[in-house]
Scaffold this motif. Structure first.
Motif, PDB file in Angstrom:
ATOM      1  N   TYR A   1      45.799  44.410  36.338  1.00 53.76           N
ATOM      2  CA  TYR A   1      44.703  44.662  36.906  1.00 53.76           C
ATOM      3  C   TYR A   1      43.405  44.034  36.714  1.00 53.76           C
ATOM      4  CZ  TYR A   1      47.367  48.848  38.442  1.00 53.76           C
ATOM      5  OH  TYR A   1      48.473  49.783  38.888  1.00 53.76           O
ATOM      6  N   VAL A   2      42.513  43.838  37.837  1.00 52.74           N
ATOM      7  CA  VAL A   2      41.097  43.490  37.505  1.00 52.74           C
ATOM      8  C   VAL A   2      40.240  44.747  38.031  1.00 52.74           C
ATOM      9  CG1 VAL A   2      39.229  42.017  38.339  1.00 52.74           C
ATOM     10  CG2 VAL A   2      41.458  41.023  37.913  1.00 52.74           C
ATOM     11  N   VAL A   3      39.760  45.283  36.947  1.00 50.48           N
ATOM     12  CA  VAL A   3      38.630  46.174  37.210  1.00 50.48           C
ATOM     13  C   VAL A   3      37.104  45.731  37.163  1.00 50.48           C
ATOM     14  CG1 VAL A   3      37.831  48.372  36.147  1.00 50.48           C
ATOM     15  CG2 VAL A   3      40.223  47.931  36.375  1.00 50.48           C
TER      16      VAL A   3
ATOM     17  N   ARG B   1      40.317  34.256  40.356  1.00 52.42           N
ATOM     18  CA  ARG B   1      41.632  33.548  40.064  1.00 52.42           C
ATOM     19  C   ARG B   1      42.572  34.488  39.882  1.00 52.42           C
ATOM     20  NH1 ARG B   1      38.043  30.068  36.967  1.00 52.42           N
ATOM     21  NH2 ARG B   1      39.075  30.683  35.187  1.00 52.42           N
ATOM     22  N   LEU B   2      42.408  35.404  38.847  1.00 51.82           N
ATOM     23  CA  LEU B   2      43.471  36.445  38.572  1.00 51.82           C
ATOM     24  C   LEU B   2      43.881  37.381  39.704  1.00 51.82           C
ATOM     25  CD1 LEU B   2      41.808  37.675  35.281  1.00 51.82           C
ATOM     26  CD2 LEU B   2      43.830  36.313  35.246  1.00 51.82           C
ATOM     27  N   ILE B   3      42.755  37.828  40.575  1.00 54.11           N
ATOM     28  CA  ILE B   3      43.244  38.439  41.843  1.00 54.11           C
ATOM     29  C   ILE B   3      44.022  37.699  42.547  1.00 54.11           C
ATOM     30  CG2 ILE B   3      42.202  39.570  43.860  1.00 54.11           C
ATOM     31  CD1 ILE B   3      39.898  40.286  41.992  1.00 54.11           C
ATOM     32  N   ALA B   4      43.658  36.348  42.924  1.00 54.68           N
ATOM     33  CA  ALA B   4      44.462  35.470  43.950  1.00 54.68           C
ATOM     34  C   ALA B   4      45.724  35.349  43.108  1.00 54.68           C
ATOM     35  CB  ALA B   4      43.947  34.032  43.785  1.00 54.68           C
ATOM     36  N   GLY B   5      45.982  35.421  41.815  1.00 54.07           N
ATOM     37  CA  GLY B   5      47.398  35.154  41.142  1.00 54.07           C
ATOM     38  C   GLY B   5      48.278  36.408  40.999  1.00 54.07           C
ATOM     39  N   GLY B   6      47.691  37.536  41.707  1.00 52.92           N
ATOM     40  CA  GLY B   6      48.462  38.661  41.852  1.00 52.92           C
ATOM     41  C   GLY B   6      47.997  39.983  41.189  1.00 52.92           C
ATOM     42  N   ALA B   7      47.148  40.002  40.509  1.00 56.64           N
ATOM     43  CA  ALA B   7      46.591  41.245  39.810  1.00 56.64           C
ATOM     44  C   ALA B   7      46.002  42.023  40.601  1.00 56.64           C
ATOM     45  CB  ALA B   7      45.233  40.915  38.774  1.00 56.64           C
ATOM     46  N   LYS B   8      46.133  43.361  40.684  1.00 60.16           N
ATOM     47  CA  LYS B   8      45.665  44.487  41.702  1.00 60.16           C
ATOM     48  C   LYS B   8      44.258  44.448  41.251  1.00 60.16           C
ATOM     49  CE  LYS B   8      49.981  46.647  41.856  1.00 60.16           C
ATOM     50  NZ  LYS B   8      50.552  48.087  41.540  1.00 60.16           N
ATOM     51  N   PHE B   9      43.303  44.874  42.233  1.00 59.89           N
ATOM     52  CA  PHE B   9      42.007  44.582  42.427  1.00 59.89           C
ATOM     53  C   PHE B   9      41.308  46.291  42.413  1.00 59.89           C
ATOM     54  CE2 PHE B   9      37.644  42.951  44.488  1.00 59.89           C
ATOM     55  CZ  PHE B   9      37.149  43.245  43.216  1.00 59.89           C
ATOM     56  N   ILE B  10      40.374  46.612  41.409  1.00 57.95           N
ATOM     57  CA  ILE B  10      39.810  48.113  41.489  1.00 57.95           C
ATOM     58  C   ILE B  10      38.269  47.732  40.830  1.00 57.95           C
ATOM     59  CG2 ILE B  10      39.866  50.055  40.227  1.00 57.95           C
ATOM     60  CD1 ILE B  10      42.631  50.067  39.546  1.00 57.95           C
ATOM     61  N   SER B  11      37.632  48.589  42.150  1.00 57.84           N
ATOM     62  CA  SER B  11      36.153  48.719  41.959  1.00 57.84           C
ATOM     63  C   SER B  11      35.881  49.880  41.396  1.00 57.84           C
ATOM     64  CB  SER B  11      35.547  48.461  43.330  1.00 57.84           C
ATOM     65  OG  SER B  11      34.330  48.837  43.124  1.00 57.84           O
ATOM     66  N   THR B  12      35.263  50.063  40.304  1.00 53.31           N
ATOM     67  CA  THR B  12      34.676  51.375  39.864  1.00 53.31           C
ATOM     68  C   THR B  12      33.948  52.173  40.712  1.00 53.31           C
ATOM     69  OG1 THR B  12      32.828  50.742  38.388  1.00 53.31           O
ATOM     70  CG2 THR B  12      34.970  51.061  37.454  1.00 53.31           C
ATOM     71  N   ASN B  13      33.149  51.657  41.696  1.00 54.64           N
ATOM     72  CA  ASN B  13      32.314  52.147  42.592  1.00 54.64           C
ATOM     73  C   ASN B  13      31.861  51.279  43.580  1.00 54.64           C
ATOM     74  OD1 ASN B  13      29.301  51.381  41.914  1.00 54.64           O
ATOM     75  ND2 ASN B  13      30.449  51.831  40.170  1.00 54.64           N
ATOM     76  N   PRO B  14      31.454  51.782  45.002  1.00 54.82           N
ATOM     77  CA  PRO B  14      30.959  50.957  45.995  1.00 54.82           C
ATOM     78  C   PRO B  14      29.543  50.684  46.024  1.00 54.82           C
ATOM     79  CG  PRO B  14      31.331  53.119  46.740  1.00 54.82           C
ATOM     80  CD  PRO B  14      31.479  53.228  45.392  1.00 54.82           C
ATOM     81  N   ASP B  15      28.556  51.413  45.047  1.00 55.81           N
ATOM     82  CA  ASP B  15      27.333  51.214  45.330  1.00 55.81           C
ATOM     83  C   ASP B  15      26.678  49.879  45.376  1.00 55.81           C
ATOM     84  OD1 ASP B  15      28.009  53.850  44.064  1.00 55.81           O
ATOM     85  OD2 ASP B  15      25.903  54.324  43.810  1.00 55.81           O
ATOM     86  N   ARG B  16      25.881  49.737  46.728  1.00 52.83           N
ATOM     87  CA  ARG B  16      25.515  48.376  47.003  1.00 52.83           C
ATOM     88  C   ARG B  16      23.992  48.195  46.069  1.00 52.83           C
ATOM     89  NH1 ARG B  16      23.880  47.619  51.656  1.00 52.83           N
ATOM     90  NH2 ARG B  16      24.105  49.884  52.115  1.00 52.83           N
TER      91      ARG B  16
END
Length: 254
Positions: free
Chosen positions: A114-116, A133-148
């Motif tokens: 995972y990439v957090v 690069r890690l996400i493109a390599g297959g790591a799942k992507f997690i965002s702790t929050n969406p606050d812009r």
């Protein structure tokens, strides 16, 4: 209607930067005096539970650390259900890293599951590039929050969601988002109160995160006009909070 429990936002509701918002301490004092349970539900993943609580205590709030529930804690809980002991690359604060490490996850920069990503005030091109690069390599992507964005004494500044968008645009991968307005963090926080949703009120200043959390997940909401979203902007929305006030001192908990 009298509510038996409260979910309360921090940034823009209790304080702005390092300044207490007028009426916030009195609001918590009144909850304490009436024996009404509450949980501070925050998308801020830059602090541990203890650090987030200590900021409130230092500001004069009479609270206990157990009342804090952060998006970092919710992220750790989510990962524990998905893949205990996973290898995780963290873009974010040292406190976010320690929260995940203390929950049994291995922090790494390669061969990760995972990439957090949480708010990183020291973000740079190198960190973003490695994450992409890690996400493109297959790591799942997690965002702790969406606050812009979030409020400070100097004005609104970029939040985690604004920075996450860089990786989304680079990788074409949408992250699993943990914090408000997602139900993941709400359900976890409500469970700590031990009350059904219809007896709980969610209080916040940001329509896109706080208010939508309640609207999307069956919890009544109180919008306070002290932070991100103005009352005028809220009134233009198709879905309205149950209540809206200018200051917390206007709200009766009895």
């Amino acid at each position: 209607m009298k509510y038996e429990g409260y979910l309360i936002d921090l940034d823009g509701t209790m304080y702005s930067g390092n300044t207490v918002i007028d009426g916030a301490i009195d609001f918590i004092d009144r909850l304490n005096q009436n024996g009404i349970p509450y949980v501070f539900l925050t998308n801020n993943a830059t602090k541990t539970q203890w650090e987030a609580a200590q900021k409130l205590i230092d500001m004069g709030f009479d609270i206990h650390p157990e009342t804090l529930y952060t998006s970092a804690m919710a992220t750790a809980a989510y990962l524990e259900t998905e893949q205990p002991g996973a290898r995780v690359h963290v873009i974010g604060s040292e406190s976010l890293k320690s929260t995940l490490a203390d929950s049994g996850f291995t922090l790494a920069d390669s061969d990760v599951d995972y990439v957090v990503m949480g708010l990183d005030t020291a973000i740079n091109y190198e960190k973003l590039s490695l994450g992409a690069r890690l996400i493109a390599g297959g790591a799942k992507f997690i965002s702790t929050n969406p606050d812009r964005k979030f409020p400070t004494e100097a004005g609104l500044v970029p939040g985690n969601g604004a920075l996450v968008s860089v990786l989304v645009n680079t990788t074409d991968v949408e992250p699993v988002t943990i914090g408000k307005p997602q139900g993941i963090i709400l359900e976890a926080a409500v469970s700590t109160l031990g009350l059904p949703k219809d007896r709980v009120l969610l209080v916040g200043d940001n329509y896109d995160t706080d208010i939508r959390t309640g609207l999307d997940n069956g919890v009544d909401t109180l919008h306070v006009n002290t932070g991100v979203t103005s009352g005028e902007a809220v009134k233009k929305q198709a879905r309205q909070p149950e209540y809206m006030i200018d200051h917390l001192k206007e709200w009766s908990v009895e």
